[in-house]
Design a protein around this motif. Structure first.
Motif: not given
Length: 233
Positions: A122, A173-174, A177, A180
């Motif tokens: 992450q 994606r960030l 993250d 996560v």
């Protein structure tokens, strides 16, 4: 040219380079310092148990979006200011000025931590991705016939996420993250811990007397103290 003349010329040259290095640092100290402070504070809260999970699922769409997107924004803003400073620095021969070397040492270590493959995935961005996000965040301004750059504000960042698919794709994606991070334990967020520690060291370098930050909280993330310290982010 005599040896003495050469030595005097070299001394003047080094003094001039030191002055240029200090001018570069002075010009960007404030915006970089505030972006570093915002990022370290956010990382602190991200690792603090319960913060992200509470606000990511609080039932208020605005609060949930803010929790996710501001976390990504403060990282992108930091990368933008790093990109601006590096663009300026590349035109100046300042590599052997000690204070300048120390300053860019902090930035290089942060780059390495963000890109490291031996840490949980992450918030991992490779060097090229870090620079690309920095470039995407740039705002070009004309100032009295000269060009200068600054970072997008949070409102413009959110608008671009909503209206510009190309821009938004860099942050998909960030943004994922963040979920996560919220579910991870201390070891699972090791990258964030190392980033926060390096950012605190950079703050101490930029503001050694704690004179510039209105909220000079510089608590290091600590596994044993994490539940006892809070910071606003």
């Amino acid at each position: 040219m005599t040896v003495l003349q050469y030595q005097l010329e070299e001394q003047r040259h080094q003094q001039s380079k030191a002055e240029l290095a200090e001018q570069l640092l002075s010009r960007y100290r404030e915006p970089l310092l505030w972006s570093v402070h915002a990022l370290q504070g956010r990382l602190f809260n991200c690792v603090r148990p319960g913060f992200l999970s509470t606000y990511l699922h609080c039932g208020d769409p605005d609060d949930e979006r803010y929790t996710r997107d501001y976390t990504v924004y403060v990282l992108a803003e930091y990368l933008c200011w790093v990109e601006i400073i590096r663009r300026e620095q590349q035109f100046l021969d300042l590599g052997d000025v000690e204070r300048n070397k120390r300053f860019f040492g902090f930035l290089d270590r942060m780059t390495q931590i963000i890109a490291a493959l031996d840490l949980p995935a992450q918030l991992r961005l490779f060097r090229g991705q870090q620079r690309a996000i920095g470039e995407l965040m740039l705002v070009r301004l004309e100032d009295g016939g000269s060009i200068r750059y600054e970072s997008r504000g949070y409102a413009e960042f959110c608008e671009s996420l909503d209206t510009d698919p190309r821009f938004a794709s860099w942050f998909t994606r960030l943004r994922s993250d963040v979920d996560v991070i919220a579910a991870a334990d201390w070891d699972g967020n090791a990258r964030l811990v190392r980033m926060q520690h390096e950012l605190i060291a950079l703050i101490d370098f930029l503001d050694p007397d704690a004179a510039r930050l209105a909220t000079p909280n510089r608590a290091l993330l600590d596994r044993n103290l994490i539940g006892k310290i809070t910071t606003n982010a």
